[in-house]
Each structure stands twice: as C-alpha cells, then as structure tokens.
Design a protein around this motif. Structure first.
Motif, PDB file in Angstrom:
ATOM      1  N   LEU A   1     -27.432  22.879  26.189  1.00 61.39           N
ATOM      2  CA  LEU A   1     -29.006  22.047  27.305  1.00 61.39           C
ATOM      3  C   LEU A   1     -29.985  21.731  26.002  1.00 61.39           C
ATOM      4  CD1 LEU A   1     -29.002  24.110  30.350  1.00 61.39           C
ATOM      5  CD2 LEU A   1     -28.503  21.552  29.934  1.00 61.39           C
ATOM      6  N   ILE A   2     -30.807  20.725  25.859  1.00 59.82           N
ATOM      7  CA  ILE A   2     -31.905  20.835  25.132  1.00 59.82           C
ATOM      8  C   ILE A   2     -33.365  20.441  25.460  1.00 59.82           C
ATOM      9  CG2 ILE A   2     -30.363  19.987  23.312  1.00 59.82           C
ATOM     10  CD1 ILE A   2     -31.050  17.029  23.719  1.00 59.82           C
ATOM     11  N   ASP A   3     -32.804  19.825  27.177  1.00 56.89           N
ATOM     12  CA  ASP A   3     -34.021  19.312  28.042  1.00 56.89           C
ATOM     13  C   ASP A   3     -33.779  19.688  29.621  1.00 56.89           C
ATOM     14  OD1 ASP A   3     -36.515  18.895  28.533  1.00 56.89           O
ATOM     15  OD2 ASP A   3     -36.836  16.964  27.687  1.00 56.89           O
ATOM     16  N   ARG A   4     -35.285  19.854  30.061  1.00 56.38           N
ATOM     17  CA  ARG A   4     -34.605  20.101  31.799  1.00 56.38           C
ATOM     18  C   ARG A   4     -36.129  19.460  32.422  1.00 56.38           C
ATOM     19  NH1 ARG A   4     -39.266  22.036  29.875  1.00 56.38           N
ATOM     20  NH2 ARG A   4     -39.917  24.194  29.768  1.00 56.38           N
ATOM     21  N   ARG A   5     -36.238  19.393  33.912  1.00 55.00           N
ATOM     22  CA  ARG A   5     -37.711  18.762  34.381  1.00 55.00           C
ATOM     23  C   ARG A   5     -36.930  19.287  35.936  1.00 55.00           C
ATOM     24  NH1 ARG A   5     -39.634  18.610  29.977  1.00 55.00           N
ATOM     25  NH2 ARG A   5     -40.541  17.362  29.397  1.00 55.00           N
ATOM     26  N   LEU A   6     -38.070  19.745  36.904  1.00 49.22           N
ATOM     27  CA  LEU A   6     -37.911  19.664  37.866  1.00 49.22           C
ATOM     28  C   LEU A   6     -38.001  17.877  39.035  1.00 49.22           C
ATOM     29  CD1 LEU A   6     -37.257  21.192  40.386  1.00 49.22           C
ATOM     30  CD2 LEU A   6     -39.754  21.607  40.299  1.00 49.22           C
ATOM     31  N   TYR A   7     -36.965  17.299  39.284  1.00 51.88           N
ATOM     32  CA  TYR A   7     -37.584  16.036  40.134  1.00 51.88           C
ATOM     33  C   TYR A   7     -38.444  17.018  41.714  1.00 51.88           C
ATOM     34  CZ  TYR A   7     -36.900  12.883  43.845  1.00 51.88           C
ATOM     35  OH  TYR A   7     -37.232  11.179  44.128  1.00 51.88           O
TER      36      TYR A   7
ATOM     37  N   HIS B   1     -24.135  16.331  51.377  1.00 54.02           N
ATOM     38  CA  HIS B   1     -25.267  15.808  52.376  1.00 54.02           C
ATOM     39  C   HIS B   1     -26.416  16.458  51.958  1.00 54.02           C
ATOM     40  CE1 HIS B   1     -21.449  17.203  54.047  1.00 54.02           C
ATOM     41  NE2 HIS B   1     -21.284  16.284  54.854  1.00 54.02           N
ATOM     42  N   LEU B   2     -27.150  15.509  52.996  1.00 48.19           N
ATOM     43  CA  LEU B   2     -28.770  16.097  52.645  1.00 48.19           C
ATOM     44  C   LEU B   2     -28.831  17.527  53.518  1.00 48.19           C
ATOM     45  CD1 LEU B   2     -30.239  12.974  54.987  1.00 48.19           C
ATOM     46  CD2 LEU B   2     -29.999  13.208  52.036  1.00 48.19           C
ATOM     47  N   GLU B   3     -29.525  18.087  52.403  1.00 54.93           N
ATOM     48  CA  GLU B   3     -29.840  20.166  52.381  1.00 54.93           C
ATOM     49  C   GLU B   3     -31.434  19.957  51.568  1.00 54.93           C
ATOM     50  OE1 GLU B   3     -27.409  21.687  53.447  1.00 54.93           O
ATOM     51  OE2 GLU B   3     -25.410  20.523  53.178  1.00 54.93           O
ATOM     52  N   ASN B   4     -32.039  20.950  53.009  1.00 58.83           N
ATOM     53  CA  ASN B   4     -33.505  21.651  52.365  1.00 58.83           C
ATOM     54  C   ASN B   4     -32.936  22.313  50.722  1.00 58.83           C
ATOM     55  OD1 ASN B   4     -35.864  22.182  52.833  1.00 58.83           O
ATOM     56  ND2 ASN B   4     -35.375  23.891  52.269  1.00 58.83           N
ATOM     57  N   CYS B   5     -33.574  21.891  49.644  1.00 64.64           N
ATOM     58  CA  CYS B   5     -33.049  21.962  48.161  1.00 64.64           C
ATOM     59  C   CYS B   5     -34.179  21.741  47.287  1.00 64.64           C
ATOM     60  CB  CYS B   5     -31.573  21.514  47.353  1.00 64.64           C
ATOM     61  SG  CYS B   5     -31.570  19.734  47.221  1.00 64.64           S
ATOM     62  N   GLN B   6     -34.121  22.387  45.917  1.00 63.77           N
ATOM     63  CA  GLN B   6     -35.204  21.412  45.046  1.00 63.77           C
ATOM     64  C   GLN B   6     -34.012  20.704  44.415  1.00 63.77           C
ATOM     65  OE1 GLN B   6     -36.106  25.200  42.960  1.00 63.77           O
ATOM     66  NE2 GLN B   6     -38.227  24.830  43.207  1.00 63.77           N
ATOM     67  N   VAL B   7     -34.317  19.466  42.774  1.00 68.00           N
ATOM     68  CA  VAL B   7     -33.558  19.218  42.185  1.00 68.00           C
ATOM     69  C   VAL B   7     -33.847  19.162  40.700  1.00 68.00           C
ATOM     70  CG1 VAL B   7     -31.976  16.783  41.307  1.00 68.00           C
ATOM     71  CG2 VAL B   7     -32.087  17.580  43.914  1.00 68.00           C
ATOM     72  N   GLY B   8     -33.582  19.558  39.726  1.00 71.47           N
ATOM     73  CA  GLY B   8     -33.579  19.908  38.354  1.00 71.47           C
ATOM     74  C   GLY B   8     -32.218  18.953  38.152  1.00 71.47           C
ATOM     75  N   VAL B   9     -33.207  17.935  36.871  1.00 74.53           N
ATOM     76  CA  VAL B   9     -32.325  17.192  35.699  1.00 74.53           C
ATOM     77  C   VAL B   9     -32.350  17.933  34.910  1.00 74.53           C
ATOM     78  CG1 VAL B   9     -32.895  14.453  35.242  1.00 74.53           C
ATOM     79  CG2 VAL B   9     -33.342  15.490  37.429  1.00 74.53           C
ATOM     80  N   PHE B  10     -31.099  17.764  33.851  1.00 72.34           N
ATOM     81  CA  PHE B  10     -31.470  19.041  32.598  1.00 72.34           C
ATOM     82  C   PHE B  10     -29.998  17.325  31.696  1.00 72.34           C
ATOM     83  CE2 PHE B  10     -30.934  21.598  36.307  1.00 72.34           C
ATOM     84  CZ  PHE B  10     -31.465  22.659  35.904  1.00 72.34           C
ATOM     85  N   MET B  11     -30.941  17.843  30.679  1.00 72.59           N
ATOM     86  CA  MET B  11     -30.194  17.018  29.594  1.00 72.59           C
ATOM     87  C   MET B  11     -29.310  18.021  28.541  1.00 72.59           C
ATOM     88  SD  MET B  11     -31.571  14.434  25.876  1.00 72.59           S
ATOM     89  CE  MET B  11     -32.169  13.155  27.565  1.00 72.59           C
ATOM     90  N   SER B  12     -28.076  17.396  28.155  1.00 74.54           N
ATOM     91  CA  SER B  12     -27.339  18.486  27.278  1.00 74.54           C
ATOM     92  C   SER B  12     -27.000  16.898  26.262  1.00 74.54           C
ATOM     93  CB  SER B  12     -26.148  18.441  27.771  1.00 74.54           C
ATOM     94  OG  SER B  12     -26.534  19.253  29.296  1.00 74.54           O
ATOM     95  N   TYR B  13     -27.085  17.939  25.059  1.00 75.76           N
ATOM     96  CA  TYR B  13     -26.732  17.514  23.613  1.00 75.76           C
ATOM     97  C   TYR B  13     -25.035  17.982  23.298  1.00 75.76           C
ATOM     98  CZ  TYR B  13     -26.995  15.729  18.503  1.00 75.76           C
ATOM     99  OH  TYR B  13     -25.960  15.421  17.753  1.00 75.76           O
ATOM    100  N   ILE B  14     -24.257  17.123  23.010  1.00 77.15           N
ATOM    101  CA  ILE B  14     -22.467  17.101  23.050  1.00 77.15           C
ATOM    102  C   ILE B  14     -22.161  16.922  21.516  1.00 77.15           C
ATOM    103  CG2 ILE B  14     -20.570  16.799  24.109  1.00 77.15           C
ATOM    104  CD1 ILE B  14     -22.121  16.916  26.809  1.00 77.15           C
TER     105      ILE B  14
END
Length: 168
Positions: A155-161, A135-148
C-alpha cells in the motif's frame, strides 16, 4: 514447518538475517527524522517490528507484548498524541517501496473498502454503498492505492472518502 533437528543457525541463514536486520535499521533511520522526539521514534521502530512479527492479531496489547512492553500505552501515544508527520512518513515509505519493487510490469491499483459503523460520530460515516454486502449500510469508506510488481506489492497511499453531507 521449521526443521528443528538443527537449531543452530549457520552460514547463509546468519548472513541473510544480518542483511535483513541491517536493512530494517536503515529503513527505520530514514523514517526517524520525521518524529519530533526520541521516545516517539523508538516507539515507531518497535511498532514496525511488531507489525512484521508473527503475532496473529495485530491489536495494541498483543503488539506491545511482542516487543516487550507491559501495556499498549506507548503505541497509543504514538498513534494518537505524539508529534510526527504522517504524510512525510507515508511519502518516505512510498519512495522506499517503489525503489525496491520497481520493475517492467509494475502497476498502481486503486480500490475502496468500507468499514461498518454503529454510530454517526466517526468522520465520513453515513448510509452509503458497502461493497461487502452489496447494500447501503452505515459505514465509512477508505480509498487505497497499491503498488504492484513482480517483486512484490505494498500500500502506498490512503484517503478517507468524505461524503458531501460531511462537508456541509
């Protein structure tokens, strides 16, 4: 479960612990150059050890107690006020991870994670899609990159949307 019938470590186990300890110290030294002061560098080393420890809840107080601090102030200073280059540390960790996990089957995985928020003061907070509830909520969204790879993952990188409304 740990076999407590023989509490003395011998042979292969001691060698493995020694190698692990040496590798951890070498890794910490690679990171050390990115910290302006020795106090922050030492707190970062302790922070890494606390993260790797069996402490169930990795909060400031419990991590501090794990490494022998009486309070979390050193970790709070490290994370909030100390001078160090977070992007350079992330790049160093990324380089180390890829070097040690590289294989024929490696992939990069990118995913976002929402963080529910009560107020509107945290950067990037607004009513937006929150995957956990769908659903739509009051939130922050983080985007994460993983090396597998077949050797492990990290985890190898992260950014806040940052929503467009925050840029305006």
């Amino acid at each position: 479960m740990l076999d407590t019938s023989n509490v003395f470590l011998t042979g292969v186990v001691l060698e493995a612990l020694s190698q692990w300890s040496s590798r951890l110290k070498a890794f910490q030294q690679k990171l050390g150059k990115h910290f302006a002061r020795s106090e922050a560098r030492l707190a970062a080393y302790d922070y890494i050890q606390a993260l790797l420890s069996p402490v169930e809840r990795k909060n400031g107080w419990q991590m501090a107690e794990q490494v022998g601090y009486s309070n979390p102030y050193r970790f709070q200073h490290l994370l909030g006020r100390a001078q160090w280059n977070a992007d350079a540390v992330c790049a160093e960790i990324r380089k180390y991870a890829v070097e040690h996990l590289k294989s024929e089957t490696d992939i990069l995985a990118i995913d976002e994670t929402g963080f529910l928020k009560q107020g509107e003061q945290s950067v990037g907070v607004q009513v937006q899609y929150y995957g956990t509830t769908g659903h739509l909520e009051n939130c922050q969204v983080g985007v994460f990159m993983s090396y597998i790879s077949d050797k492990g993952h990290t985890l190898i990188d992260r950014r806040l949307y940052l929503p467009r409304t925050w840029m305006e």
